[in-house]
Design a protein around this motif. Structure first.
Motif, PDB file in Angstrom:
ATOM      1  N   LEU A   1       0.831  -1.204   0.000  1.00  0.00           N
ATOM      2  CA  LEU A   1       0.000   0.000   0.000  1.00  0.00           C
ATOM      3  C   LEU A   1       0.867   1.256   0.000  1.00  0.00           C
ATOM      4  N   TYR A   2       2.147   1.075   0.330  1.00  0.00           N
ATOM      5  CA  TYR A   2       3.076   2.206   0.391  1.00  0.00           C
ATOM      6  C   TYR A   2       4.125   2.073  -0.717  1.00  0.00           C
ATOM      7  N   PRO A   3       4.775   3.193  -1.070  1.00  0.00           N
ATOM      8  CA  PRO A   3       5.798   3.123  -2.123  1.00  0.00           C
ATOM      9  C   PRO A   3       6.969   2.225  -1.724  1.00  0.00           C
ATOM     10  N   VAL A   4       7.592   1.625  -2.725  1.00  0.00           N
ATOM     11  CA  VAL A   4       8.840   0.887  -2.550  1.00  0.00           C
ATOM     12  C   VAL A   4       9.895   1.582  -3.400  1.00  0.00           C
ATOM     13  N   TYR A   5      11.023   1.891  -2.790  1.00  0.00           N
ATOM     14  CA  TYR A   5      12.086   2.605  -3.488  1.00  0.00           C
ATOM     15  C   TYR A   5      13.336   1.738  -3.578  1.00  0.00           C
ATOM     16  N   THR A   6      13.951   1.715  -4.736  1.00  0.00           N
ATOM     17  CA  THR A   6      15.309   1.190  -4.835  1.00  0.00           C
ATOM     18  C   THR A   6      16.272   2.370  -4.815  1.00  0.00           C
ATOM     19  N   LEU A   7      17.471   2.144  -4.281  1.00  0.00           N
ATOM     20  CA  LEU A   7      18.432   3.210  -4.035  1.00  0.00           C
ATOM     21  C   LEU A   7      19.757   2.879  -4.695  1.00  0.00           C
ATOM     22  N   TYR A   8      20.464   3.921  -5.114  1.00  0.00           N
ATOM     23  CA  TYR A   8      21.820   3.718  -5.602  1.00  0.00           C
ATOM     24  C   TYR A   8      22.617   4.991  -5.384  1.00  0.00           C
ATOM     25  N   SER A   9      23.931   4.839  -5.332  1.00  0.00           N
ATOM     26  CA  SER A   9      24.784   6.012  -5.143  1.00  0.00           C
ATOM     27  C   SER A   9      25.446   6.405  -6.461  1.00  0.00           C
ATOM     28  N   TYR A  10      26.415   5.616  -6.915  1.00  0.00           N
ATOM     29  CA  TYR A  10      27.080   5.891  -8.185  1.00  0.00           C
ATOM     30  C   TYR A  10      27.183   4.604  -8.978  1.00  0.00           C
ATOM     31  N   GLY A  11      26.685   4.613 -10.203  1.00  0.00           N
ATOM     32  CA  GLY A  11      26.693   3.404 -11.034  1.00  0.00           C
ATOM     33  C   GLY A  11      25.383   2.651 -10.906  1.00  0.00           C
ATOM     34  N   LEU A  12      24.790   2.294 -12.043  1.00  0.00           N
ATOM     35  CA  LEU A  12      23.470   1.664 -12.052  1.00  0.00           C
ATOM     36  C   LEU A  12      23.511   0.137 -12.052  1.00  0.00           C
ATOM     37  N   GLU A  13      24.647  -0.463 -12.307  1.00  0.00           N
ATOM     38  CA  GLU A  13      24.716  -1.908 -12.493  1.00  0.00           C
ATOM     39  C   GLU A  13      24.175  -2.676 -11.295  1.00  0.00           C
ATOM     40  N   ASN A  14      24.584  -2.289 -10.099  1.00  0.00           N
ATOM     41  CA  ASN A  14      24.183  -3.040  -8.902  1.00  0.00           C
ATOM     42  C   ASN A  14      22.692  -2.903  -8.611  1.00  0.00           C
ATOM     43  N   VAL A  15      22.168  -1.677  -8.739  1.00  0.00           N
ATOM     44  CA  VAL A  15      20.747  -1.487  -8.441  1.00  0.00           C
ATOM     45  C   VAL A  15      19.888  -2.170  -9.504  1.00  0.00           C
ATOM     46  N   GLU A  16      20.353  -2.237 -10.731  1.00  0.00           N
ATOM     47  CA  GLU A  16      19.609  -2.944 -11.774  1.00  0.00           C
ATOM     48  C   GLU A  16      19.556  -4.441 -11.487  1.00  0.00           C
ATOM     49  N   LYS A  17      20.644  -4.994 -10.955  1.00  0.00           N
ATOM     50  CA  LYS A  17      20.639  -6.409 -10.559  1.00  0.00           C
ATOM     51  C   LYS A  17      19.622  -6.649  -9.444  1.00  0.00           C
ATOM     52  N   LEU A  18      19.565  -5.719  -8.501  1.00  0.00           N
ATOM     53  CA  LEU A  18      18.597  -5.848  -7.413  1.00  0.00           C
ATOM     54  C   LEU A  18      17.174  -5.780  -7.951  1.00  0.00           C
ATOM     55  N   GLU A  19      16.909  -4.814  -8.802  1.00  0.00           N
ATOM     56  CA  GLU A  19      15.552  -4.632  -9.328  1.00  0.00           C
ATOM     57  C   GLU A  19      15.088  -5.846 -10.125  1.00  0.00           C
ATOM     58  N   SER A  20      16.012  -6.517 -10.778  1.00  0.00           N
ATOM     59  CA  SER A  20      15.647  -7.689 -11.587  1.00  0.00           C
ATOM     60  C   SER A  20      15.157  -8.839 -10.710  1.00  0.00           C
ATOM     61  N   LYS A  21      15.482  -8.785  -9.416  1.00  0.00           N
ATOM     62  CA  LYS A  21      15.076  -9.854  -8.496  1.00  0.00           C
ATOM     63  C   LYS A  21      13.837  -9.492  -7.679  1.00  0.00           C
ATOM     64  N   LEU A  22      13.342  -8.270  -7.856  1.00  0.00           N
ATOM     65  CA  LEU A  22      12.182  -7.821  -7.092  1.00  0.00           C
ATOM     66  C   LEU A  22      10.919  -7.938  -7.938  1.00  0.00           C
ATOM     67  N   ASP A  23       9.947  -8.633  -7.442  1.00  0.00           N
ATOM     68  CA  ASP A  23       8.668  -8.762  -8.144  1.00  0.00           C
ATOM     69  C   ASP A  23       7.705  -7.697  -7.621  1.00  0.00           C
ATOM     70  N   LEU A  24       8.154  -6.429  -7.722  1.00  0.00           N
ATOM     71  CA  LEU A  24       7.395  -5.307  -7.188  1.00  0.00           C
ATOM     72  C   LEU A  24       7.554  -4.106  -8.107  1.00  0.00           C
ATOM     73  N   ASP A  25       6.568  -3.225  -8.074  1.00  0.00           N
ATOM     74  CA  ASP A  25       6.725  -1.930  -8.727  1.00  0.00           C
ATOM     75  C   ASP A  25       7.572  -1.040  -7.819  1.00  0.00           C
ATOM     76  N   VAL A  26       8.640  -0.498  -8.360  1.00  0.00           N
ATOM     77  CA  VAL A  26       9.546   0.297  -7.533  1.00  0.00           C
ATOM     78  C   VAL A  26       9.811   1.650  -8.188  1.00  0.00           C
ATOM     79  N   ASN A  27      10.230   2.585  -7.361  1.00  0.00           N
ATOM     80  CA  ASN A  27      10.692   3.889  -7.807  1.00  0.00           C
ATOM     81  C   ASN A  27      12.173   3.992  -7.469  1.00  0.00           C
ATOM     82  N   ARG A  28      12.992   4.355  -8.439  1.00  0.00           N
ATOM     83  CA  ARG A  28      14.433   4.417  -8.204  1.00  0.00           C
ATOM     84  C   ARG A  28      14.844   5.814  -7.746  1.00  0.00           C
ATOM     85  N   VAL A  29      15.635   5.879  -6.681  1.00  0.00           N
ATOM     86  CA  VAL A  29      16.077   7.151  -6.116  1.00  0.00           C
ATOM     87  C   VAL A  29      17.595   7.139  -5.983  1.00  0.00           C
TER      88      VAL A  29
END
Length: 274
Positions: free
Chosen positions: A223-251
Motif C-alpha cells: 500500500l506504500y511506495p517501494v524505493y530502490t536506491l543507488y549512489s554511483y553506477g546503475l549496475e548493482n541497483v539494476e541487478k537488485l531490481e531484476s530480483k524484485l517482483d514489485l513496482d519500484v521507484n528508483r532514487v
C-alpha cells in the motif's frame, strides 16, 4: 495550510521541492576545504566524481538553528502549520538544531518528527504526509500517523566497502574490518535510526539476493511506495531490481548520505505491514 519541511538527506531534487511546494534546508558538505550546500551548490553526479577522484574524506555539517529559525519565522508570518521530517537524530545533529529553533520562534504550529531514517525513508514518509494533507486530515492526525508509520520503514543496502562509514564515525573500525576482505560486500540496515551491519556476503549477486531475503522476512506492505536506491553506477541497483517482483521507484542517494556510504552502493526502502 499545512506545509512540509525536509532536509537534504531526503534526496529530493530542487525541481521536486518546488513542484511539491516543500520547504527545504540543506546540510553542508566540505570537499577539499570548500563548503557546498547539498543539493544546491553541488549535484549528485559531481559529488561522486569528486569523491572517487579524491584521497580526502569529505565531511558533512548540520544546518544551524538560525537556518531553521529563518524558515520558522516565515511560517509564523504566513500563519501556516509546518511539519518537519528530520534526518534521524542518531545520524546527525540536524534534528537538535530544529528543536532549538522551535524553542526560539514562539509559535505553536510547528511540529518536528524525528524520522529515525534517511534518504528514501524520509521521502516515503513525506509522500505519505502529502497524501494525508490532500485528504484534509488534521495536523495532529498526520503527526501521530507518521510517528507510528516510521517504526515500520526499513532500509537495507549493500555497500562496496564500510570504509566511509567508519571514517565518518557511523560504525566502529572493528565492524568496518569486514569490508577490507576481498569480494566481501557488507549489508547494512537502518535500525531505530542507527546504521547497523546486518550481514556480509561474497559478491554483488549474492548481496542483492540477501537484500531481497531481508525484505521477504519483513513482509512488504504494498500500500506504500517501494524505493530502490543507488549512489554511483546503475549496475548493482539494476541487478537488485531484476530480483524484485514489485513496482519500484528508483532514487539516487545524494551527498549527505553518500559521503558515508561511497560509490557502488545499492539498496531498497519499504514499509513492513503494520
Amino acid at each position: 495550510m499545512i506545509r512540509l519541511l525536509v532536509d537534504s538527506a531526503s534526496d529530493y531534487t530542487q525541481e521536486e521541492i518546488r513542484n511539491k511546494n516543500l520547504y527545504f534546508v540543506p546540510l553542508q558538505i566540505q570537499i577539499e576545504g570548500k563548503n557546498y550546500l547539498d543539493g544546491v551548490d553541488i549535484d549528485k553526479e559531481t559529488f561522486y566524481e569528486k569523491m572517487m577522484n579524491s584521497k580526502e574524506f569529505f565531511k558533512t555539517s548540520q544546518p544551524s538553528p538560525q537556518e531553521f529559525l529563518d524558515i520558522f519565522e516565515e511560517v509564523k508570518k504566513k500563519q501556516e502549520t509546518l511539519i518537519y521530517l528530520s534526518l534521524s537524530s542518531k545520524l546527525s545533529g540536524t534534528y537538535q538544531s530544529a528543536c532549538l529553533a522551535k524553542d526560539m520562534v514562539d509559535y505553536e504550529n510547528i511540529y518536528i518528527v524525528d524520522t529515525l531514517t534517511a534518504v528514501a525513508g524520509i521521502r516515503l514518509l513525506c509522500e505519505v504526509a502529502i497524501n494525508w494533507i490532500d485528504e484534509n486530515r488534521s495536523v495532529e492526525n498526520i503527526v501521530s500517523g507518521l510517528e507510528e508509520l516510521k517504526e515500520h520503514v526499513h532500509i537495507y543496502a549493500g555497500l562496496d566497502t564500510l570504509e566511509y562509514l567508519a571514517k565518518g564515525g557511523r560504525i566502529s573500525k572493528t565492524a568496518a574490518a569486514i569490508g577490507t576482505l576481498a569480494s566481501i560486500k557488507p549489508i547494512i540496515c537502518v535500525d531505530h535510526g542507527e546504521v547497523v551491519v546486518a550481514g556480509k556476503t561474497r559478491g554483488v549477486n549474492k548481496a542483492t539476493s540477501v537484500v531481497c531475503e531481508k525484505m521477504q522476512s519483513d513482509i512488504v506492505d504494498t500500500l506504500y511506495p517501494v524505493y530502490t536506491l543507488y549512489s554511483y553506477g546503475l549496475e548493482n541497483v539494476e541487478k537488485l531490481e531484476s530480483k524484485l517482483d514489485l513496482d519500484v521507484n528508483r532514487v539516487r542517494i545524494g551527498s549527505t548520505i553518500g559521503v558515508h556510504i561511497g560509490p557502488n552502493a545499492f539498496g531498497v526502502c519499504f514499509v513492513s505491514k503494520l
